[in-house]
Scaffold this active site. Structure first.
Site, PDB file in Angstrom:
ATOM      1  N   SER A 203       7.381   5.356  -7.186  1.00 40.36           N
ATOM      2  CA  SER A 203       6.469   5.326  -6.000  1.00 40.36           C
ATOM      3  C   SER A 203       4.996   5.299  -6.338  1.00 40.36           C
ATOM      4  O   SER A 203       4.113   4.357  -5.868  1.00 40.36           O
ATOM      5  CB  SER A 203       7.011   6.096  -4.915  1.00 40.36           C
ATOM      6  OG  SER A 203       6.397   7.369  -5.137  1.00 40.36           O
ATOM      7  N   ARG A 207       2.728   2.190  -5.647  1.00 37.88           N
ATOM      8  CA  ARG A 207       1.668   1.821  -4.641  1.00 37.88           C
ATOM      9  C   ARG A 207       0.350   1.511  -5.048  1.00 37.88           C
ATOM     10  O   ARG A 207      -0.315   0.506  -4.757  1.00 37.88           O
ATOM     11  CB  ARG A 207       1.696   3.246  -4.086  1.00 37.88           C
ATOM     12  CG  ARG A 207       0.661   3.336  -2.997  1.00 37.88           C
ATOM     13  CD  ARG A 207       0.527   4.806  -2.368  1.00 37.88           C
ATOM     14  NE  ARG A 207       1.822   5.295  -2.124  1.00 37.88           N
ATOM     15  CZ  ARG A 207       2.577   6.145  -2.497  1.00 37.88           C
ATOM     16  NH1 ARG A 207       1.840   6.685  -3.736  1.00 37.88           N
ATOM     17  NH2 ARG A 207       3.588   6.686  -2.328  1.00 37.88           N
ATOM     18  N   ASN A 211      -1.054  -2.385  -4.431  1.00 37.58           N
ATOM     19  CA  ASN A 211      -2.463  -2.482  -3.889  1.00 37.58           C
ATOM     20  C   ASN A 211      -3.668  -3.143  -4.631  1.00 37.58           C
ATOM     21  O   ASN A 211      -4.145  -4.232  -4.207  1.00 37.58           O
ATOM     22  CB  ASN A 211      -2.963  -1.151  -3.542  1.00 37.58           C
ATOM     23  CG  ASN A 211      -2.550  -0.708  -2.206  1.00 37.58           C
ATOM     24  OD1 ASN A 211      -2.899  -1.159  -1.194  1.00 37.58           O
ATOM     25  ND2 ASN A 211      -1.432   0.233  -2.268  1.00 37.58           N
TER      26      ASN A 211
END
Lengths: 280, 159
Positions: A203, A207, A211
């Site tokens: 994660s 993440r 982005n």
């Protein structure tokens, strides 16, 4: 957009932008070095180290210079974040958090540089492909999160001892009052623990990568507005200001994203490490 | 990849953002930094001032102590001198008193001896008169024979 350059050109443009400067070092798709990611990550690290160590060496207890003040503010900010989350004693966490924050921020910041500038300059210098944002490369973010993952394990063992560390794998989070219950719950506990541990680095990496990749892609799409534009085409005079407005808005908004993502990566690292140090 | 108008627009957008940051973001950061510098400078100056005033206070305390020492020494010296003086004075008074007493006693003794002598003479005269009257068998008029009696008394006195 399609009218400007045609689908093929636009697709080529995007593909070209998303192509790493690859160097195969062995058989198969795994043995490929992304030279651009490596180079720009090292460059960011060098810039960070140079600026930070320079200030640290010249640090004065008297009235600090403006740059020392700036660095002090960052250090203080990171240190406060660490102290609020992690209540134990560790010489590792605060410097690690500072490095993660600054390095991630610098790498993210490369996304702000106009998306065509460096690749075009590189093309002129004979480099066919170039992606300058290392954090938009899953390899970079995964490497960082796996390092953090290893640190979490080392940290847990160091703070709790190997016995408690292994024991907690089977006895937490589900606690049983007697031995039979403990044995029955052990597989469930172990499974949960393994999932929990595996999810963290994934994660963390996804993440940041998601982005930054999305941000880069949107910059590329904005750039597509004037792809293949010509002075004779009337649409150019409409699309160019539009591209400016979109680029401006997205660049300004991206300042927030790159800072926030660097902060989140740092903060989660601190949280994971302090969780690893705590007893269940 | 050949340079296109895209690059120019990207650059303009980038510098527009940079300009916005410079215009609206940077001053706040710089203000915070300068405020911090000012506070540190003020703090350091205050600390230095505190140290200086501490040193000054120490100096003045030393001066005061020195002065107090000097004054105490002076007072002790004065007291010593005064006590010597007082002792001297007391000795003088005492010796004068003693001399006076001695003189008085001497005077009294002289007086006493005179009086005793006088008494003795009178007794001797009386005795002589009494003896003579006994011898003569009659009363002698003391007044009539005062000359003789006096002479006798003198002789007794001398004698």
């Amino acid at each position: 957009m399609a009218e400007h350059g045609g689908p093929a050109t636009m697709t080529d443009y995007i593909k070209h932008h998303l192509h790493f400067l690859e160097k195969p070092v062995g058989e198969g798709s795994f043995w490929v070095l992304h030279l651009d990611s490596i180079f720009f990550k090292l460059l960011c690290a060098a810039v960070f180290l140079f600026l930070f160590l320079r200030v640290a060496r010249r640090a004065t207890t008297g009235v600090p210079g403006k740059f020392q003040c700036f660095i002090e503010m960052i250090v203080e900010f990171v240190d406060t974040s660490v102290k609020e989350t992690f209540h134990g004693k560790s010489k590792l966490i605060a410097p690690l958090a500072l490095t993660i924050f600054c390095l991630t921020f610098l790498m993210n910041f490369l996304d702000m540089i106009p998306v065509d500038w460096v690749p075009t300059a590189a093309a002129a210098a004979g480099v066919p492909y170039l992606r300058i944002v290392p954090t938009a490369d899953l390899n970079t973010t995964l490497a960082m999160s796996l390092t953090v993952f290893l640190l979490i394990q080392v940290f847990g063992i160091k703070h709790k001892g190997i016995g408690t560390f292994v024991g907690e794998m089977f006895t937490a989070p589900f606690h049983a009052p007697n031995l039979i219950g403990k044995i029955l719950l052990a597989p469930a506990n172990l499974l949960l623990r393994l999932i929990e541990e595996a999810v963290r680095p994934v994660s963390l990496a996804l993440r940041l990568f998601g982005n930054m990749y999305a941000g880069e892609l949107i910059f590329i799409l904005i750039a597509c507005m004037t792809l293949g534009a010509s002075l004779s085409s009337g649409l150019t005079y409409v699309m160019a200001p539009l591209q400016f407005v979109a680029g401006f808005v997205w660049t300004a908004f991206h300042i927030l994203i790159i800072t926030l993502q660097a902060f989140i990566f740092m903060m989660l690292t601190i949280v994971y490490l302090s969780m690893a140090a705590e007893h269940h | 990849m050949d340079p296109t108008i895209t690059i120019v627009v990207q650059g303009i957008a980038f510098f527009a953002v940079a300009w916005m940051v410079m215009k609206f973001g940077w001053p706040h950061i710089i203000a915070a930094i300068e405020d911090r510098q000012k506070k540190i400078a003020e703090g350091l100056a205050a600390a230095e001032k505190g140290e200086k005033s501490l040193a000054e206070a120490k100096n003045s305390a030393n001066d005061i102590i020195k002065e107090a020492h000097a004054r105490a020494a002076k007072i002790v010296e004065q007291a010593n001198r005064r006590s010597v003086e007082m002792a001297e004075e007391a000795r003088g008074v005492a010796s004068a008193e003693a001399e006076r007493l001695i003189a008085g006693a001497r005077q009294e003794a002289a007086l006493e001896s005179t009086r005793a002598r006088e008494e003795l003479r009178r007794d001797a005269a009386n005795l002589a008169v009494f003896g003579a009257s006994k011898l003569l068998g009659r009363e002698i008029d003391a007044k009539a024979h005062a000359d003789l009696l006096d002479k006798l008394a003198l002789e007794i006195e001398r004698g």
